[in-house]
Design a protein around this motif. Structure first.
Motif, PDB file in Angstrom:
ATOM      1  N   GLU A  18       0.843  -1.191   0.000  1.00  0.00           N
ATOM      2  CA  GLU A  18       0.000   0.000   0.000  1.00  0.00           C
ATOM      3  C   GLU A  18       0.883   1.247   0.000  1.00  0.00           C
ATOM      4  OE1 GLU A  18      -4.139  -1.430   1.985  1.00  0.00           O
ATOM      5  OE2 GLU A  18      -2.642  -0.667   3.372  1.00  0.00           O
ATOM      6  N   VAL A  19       0.327   2.355  -0.436  1.00  0.00           N
ATOM      7  CA  VAL A  19       1.084   3.598  -0.562  1.00  0.00           C
ATOM      8  C   VAL A  19       0.881   4.481   0.669  1.00  0.00           C
ATOM      9  CG1 VAL A  19       1.406   5.696  -1.931  1.00  0.00           C
ATOM     10  CG2 VAL A  19       0.878   3.537  -3.065  1.00  0.00           C
ATOM     11  N   MET A  20       1.982   5.009   1.187  1.00  0.00           N
ATOM     12  CA  MET A  20       1.929   5.993   2.266  1.00  0.00           C
ATOM     13  C   MET A  20       2.210   7.356   1.651  1.00  0.00           C
ATOM     14  SD  MET A  20       3.920   4.116   5.412  1.00  0.00           S
ATOM     15  CE  MET A  20       5.430   3.826   4.511  1.00  0.00           C
ATOM     16  N   ILE A  21       1.494   8.376   2.114  1.00  0.00           N
ATOM     17  CA  ILE A  21       1.689   9.755   1.669  1.00  0.00           C
ATOM     18  C   ILE A  21       2.060  10.587   2.892  1.00  0.00           C
ATOM     19  CG2 ILE A  21       0.597  11.789   0.638  1.00  0.00           C
ATOM     20  CD1 ILE A  21       0.787   9.485  -1.328  1.00  0.00           C
ATOM     21  N   ALA A  22       3.105  11.395   2.754  1.00  0.00           N
ATOM     22  CA  ALA A  22       3.516  12.288   3.844  1.00  0.00           C
ATOM     23  C   ALA A  22       3.524  13.718   3.329  1.00  0.00           C
ATOM     24  CB  ALA A  22       4.908  11.912   4.355  1.00  0.00           C
ATOM     25  N   PHE A  23       2.917  14.611   4.084  1.00  0.00           N
ATOM     26  CA  PHE A  23       2.968  16.043   3.810  1.00  0.00           C
ATOM     27  C   PHE A  23       3.714  16.672   4.973  1.00  0.00           C
ATOM     28  CE2 PHE A  23       1.417  20.362   4.435  1.00  0.00           C
ATOM     29  CZ  PHE A  23       1.605  20.898   3.171  1.00  0.00           C
ATOM     30  N   VAL A  24       4.853  17.279   4.690  1.00  0.00           N
ATOM     31  CA  VAL A  24       5.677  17.884   5.733  1.00  0.00           C
ATOM     32  C   VAL A  24       5.812  19.370   5.427  1.00  0.00           C
ATOM     33  CG1 VAL A  24       7.936  17.877   6.864  1.00  0.00           C
ATOM     34  CG2 VAL A  24       6.963  15.728   6.032  1.00  0.00           C
TER      35      VAL A  24
END
Length: 79
Positions: A30-36
């Protein structure tokens, strides 16, 4: 399969590092998305560095002279 929200993490301290942990319910592949995002009161070059093992999907630094920067990253979940 539709995208499903799993979890979020926040860090509002004055540290200059971020650790993203894989949610327990996330399956391999599965894909993880990070917004920093970050904002520095004095350093216009405080860009967000891509996390090790992650792919940069987009970013902006020193937005309109505000010393704010952001980056979106993705990673395929592994073991």
């Amino acid at each position: 399969m539709a995208a499903t929200y799993q979890s979020s993490q926040t860090n509002s301290s004055s540290t200059n590092s971020v650790v993203v942990t894989k949610p327990v319910s996330l399956a391999v592949g599965e894909v993880m998305i990070a917004f920093v995002a970050t904002r520095s009161s004095s350093d216009a070059s405080a860009a967000v560095t891509t996390l090790a093992g992650w792919t940069s999907e987009g970013s902006d630094s020193d937005i309109a002279g505000s010393h704010a920067s952001w980056k979106i990253m993705s990673k395929i979940a592994d073991s």
